[in-house]
Design an enzyme around this catalytic site. Sequence first.
Site, PDB file in Angstrom:
ATOM      1  N   TRP A 167      -3.894  -5.434  17.982  1.00 37.88           N
ATOM      2  CA  TRP A 167      -2.869  -6.373  18.408  1.00 37.88           C
ATOM      3  C   TRP A 167      -1.646  -5.588  18.854  1.00 37.88           C
ATOM      4  O   TRP A 167      -1.249  -4.622  18.212  1.00 37.88           O
ATOM      5  CB  TRP A 167      -2.501  -7.302  17.248  1.00 37.88           C
TER       6      TRP A 167
ATOM      7  N   GLU B 215       0.586   3.778   1.826  1.00 38.22           N
ATOM      8  CA  GLU B 215       0.910   4.181   3.200  1.00 38.22           C
ATOM      9  C   GLU B 215       2.178   3.476   3.686  1.00 38.22           C
ATOM     10  O   GLU B 215       3.024   4.079   4.345  1.00 38.22           O
ATOM     11  CB  GLU B 215      -0.248   3.846   4.154  1.00 38.22           C
TER      12      GLU B 215
ATOM     13  N   CYS C  58      -2.726  -1.577   6.995  1.00 36.51           N
ATOM     14  CA  CYS C  58      -2.095  -0.271   7.218  1.00 36.51           C
ATOM     15  C   CYS C  58      -2.495   0.295   8.575  1.00 36.51           C
ATOM     16  O   CYS C  58      -1.683   0.937   9.243  1.00 36.51           O
ATOM     17  CB  CYS C  58      -2.474   0.706   6.111  1.00 36.51           C
TER      18      CYS C  58
ATOM     19  N   CYS D 256       0.837  -1.194   0.000  1.00 33.75           N
ATOM     20  CA  CYS D 256       0.000   0.000   0.000  1.00 33.75           C
ATOM     21  C   CYS D 256       0.878   1.253   0.000  1.00 33.75           C
ATOM     22  O   CYS D 256       2.004   1.240   0.499  1.00 33.75           O
ATOM     23  CB  CYS D 256      -0.891   0.029   1.236  1.00 33.75           C
TER      24      CYS D 256
ATOM     25  N   CYS E  99      -6.476   0.596   4.782  1.00 30.92           N
ATOM     26  CA  CYS E  99      -6.915  -0.793   4.935  1.00 30.92           C
ATOM     27  C   CYS E  99      -6.524  -1.300   6.336  1.00 30.92           C
ATOM     28  O   CYS E  99      -5.784  -0.650   7.075  1.00 30.92           O
ATOM     29  CB  CYS E  99      -6.291  -1.663   3.844  1.00 30.92           C
TER      30      CYS E  99
HETATM   31 ZN    ZN Z   1      -3.175  -0.524   3.198  1.00 29.71          ZN
END
Ligand code: ZN
Length: 136
Positions: free
Chosen positions: A131, A60, A96, A58, A93
């Site tokens: 997490w 990011e 990310c 991605c 997402c």
């Molecule tokens: Zn992403």
Amino acid sequence: MTKYEITDTDRELIRRALLVLEKNFDDGVYNHTVGCALLTRGGSIYTGVNCDGIHGSCAEYITVGAAISAGERELDTIVAVHDKAHNFVLSPCGNCRQMLFEYCPDIKVILNDGEGNLIKVAARDLLPFAWTPVIC
Ligand SMILES: [Zn+2]
């Protein structure tokens, strides 16, 4: 969840994300569809586009990686935008969101609220009960 005001600096960051995407949208080999811009607390801006491939990455990830590789650790704001035909701000997402939470949970993320409005929230608010590494 705290929502922060969209500032002129944020609009400039969006413009920079669109600019890096426009420069790399279709280079004849790859078709990049997402651009990203990141502002550090020191005022530096890093940009990146998504990288395609078997696993891909991605925009990011690419952009945070560029900032971290340059020695940046105090990240302020990040934004990702879709291709120039659509010209809109994306929501990160899940992968990310986890990465942003781990690297900089207080980074502000500019995103679309799904109703056509831009909002800005802390990465930690995008991933409740995230997490975290277990330290033994
Ligand atoms: Zn992403």
